[in-house]
Design a protein around this motif. Structure first.
Motif, PDB file in Angstrom:
ATOM      1  N   LYS A  67       0.938  -1.164   0.037  1.00 15.59           N
ATOM      2  CA  LYS A  67      -0.010  -0.065  -0.083  1.00 15.59           C
ATOM      3  C   LYS A  67       0.962   1.203   0.151  1.00 15.59           C
ATOM      4  CE  LYS A  67      -4.306  -1.811   2.047  1.00 15.59           C
ATOM      5  NZ  LYS A  67      -5.161  -1.893   3.380  1.00 15.59           N
ATOM      6  N   LYS A  71       0.895   4.326  -2.855  1.00 14.46           N
ATOM      7  CA  LYS A  71       0.796   5.555  -2.382  1.00 14.46           C
ATOM      8  C   LYS A  71       1.880   6.545  -2.835  1.00 14.46           C
ATOM      9  CE  LYS A  71      -1.875   4.809   1.835  1.00 14.46           C
ATOM     10  NZ  LYS A  71      -1.798   4.604   3.309  1.00 14.46           N
ATOM     11  N   TYR A  88      -6.527   2.296  -1.071  1.00 15.67           N
ATOM     12  CA  TYR A  88      -5.601   1.376  -1.579  1.00 15.67           C
ATOM     13  C   TYR A  88      -6.065  -0.114  -1.365  1.00 15.67           C
ATOM     14  CZ  TYR A  88      -3.154   5.692  -2.336  1.00 15.67           C
ATOM     15  OH  TYR A  88      -3.027   7.091  -3.024  1.00 15.67           O
TER      16      TYR A  88
END
Length: 307
Positions: A67, A71, A88
């Motif tokens: 994740k 990002k 996410y």
């Protein structure tokens, strides 16, 4: 046509992710989208139980790491001024099944996937998603640029061709009418033309005139919203209309090809048409949007996920 309010973007930790994030930003801005789900599917963890017992946080840490990597890519390639809610999502399992299920759960309007040619990695099974998704699918080749100045809509004057052209008109409207729409019909001279007593050239002209007449009937059923649509007629010389479509897209420098999914009812929902199937297989140069009225496949999703 419906608004693209919820988008699923399939990321896989390759260079393709940058292109997909840029396209997601482009689409979200044009549609004033409300939510984007950046998604990564881990094919198979295959971690022995005794290892998990010894390191109980292993999976959760790995998911969190993925994740964070997503990002980072989004932060570097998404427009910071766009105030759009993002999530996410990391899943484990078969890629297409997880994406289909997520699209259904979130009532997604569009799925974005990559089309690789040189970047390593297996990528997404676009054909399976195109057949089974309950929403539209945008297939983006690597290194594509998010712009829509020229739109090519292949058409056989059917209902699903109508869906595709209406989508193109809506896109042109959102681009403040700066997009040019070209509607291409590929026609062929039947092999038995000589039984009519006509020469090849004469029968070719008959087929062209027939296509022109059908286009006029077709376009009268569509609200063009005063947007100019240019018809293109291409004679198929080698019994391969898909090659003609791709060649025309490259010739006119189209920014996107839009084609309608064939399935419009529960009975035909698993079909996207042979033309769309082969375009997905063969086209690796131009972004391809396979349109489907939202929810058309939703009724058979539970069955599909068991296949």
């Amino acid at each position: 046509m419906y608004q693209i309010k919820k988008i699923i973007v399939c990321l896989d930790q390759t260079e393709m992710d940058k292109t997909l994030v840029k396209f997601a930003a482009f689409i979200a801005k044009a549609n004033q989208s409300k939510k984007i789900y950046f998604t990564n599917v881990i094919r198979n963890l295959s971690i022995p139980k005794d290892i998990l017992a010894e390191f109980p946080n292993l999976i959760s840490n790995m998911i969190e790491e993925r994740k964070n990597e997503m990002k980072q890519v989004v932060a570097e390639n998404f427009h910071p001024e766009l105030q759009i809610s993002s999530s996410y999502v990391v899943k484990e399992g078969q890629l297409s099944k997880k994406i289909l299920k997520l699209a259904n759960e979130k009532s997604a309007d569009m799925i974005l996937v990559g089309r690789k040619t040189s970047i390593p990695g297996s990528g997404v099974v676009s054909q399976r998603l195109a057949r089974r998704a309950s929403c539209s699918l945008l297939i983006v080749p690597e290194n594509s640029q998010p712009k829509i100045k020229k739109i090519l809509v292949p058409s056989d004057f059917s209902d699903y061709s109508k869906d595709a052209l209406e989508e193109a008109i809506e896109i042109a409207e959102k681009s403040e009418r700066k997009s040019e729409i070209l509607c291409q019909n590929v026609y062929a001279v039947p092999s038995g033309y000589h039984f009519t007593g006509k020469s090849y050239e004469e029968f070719s002209q008959i087929m062209l005139e027939h296509a022109e007449t059908n286009y006029q009937k077709f376009i009268r059923k569509i609200d063009t919203k005063s947007i100019k649509i240019k018809p293109l007629y291409t004679k198929d010389q080698d019994d391969d209309p898909v090659e003609d479509i791709i060649q025309k897209a490259l010739e006119i420098k189209a920014d996107i090809i839009i084609i309608g999914a064939k399935g419009r009812t529960a009975a035909t929902a698993l079909f996207i048409g042979s033309l769309a199937e082969r375009l997905i297989q063969m086209n690796d140069k131009v972004p391809l949007l396979v349109t489907r009225p939202k929810g058309k496949n939703a009724g058979i999703l539970e069955y599909i996920l068991e296949i």
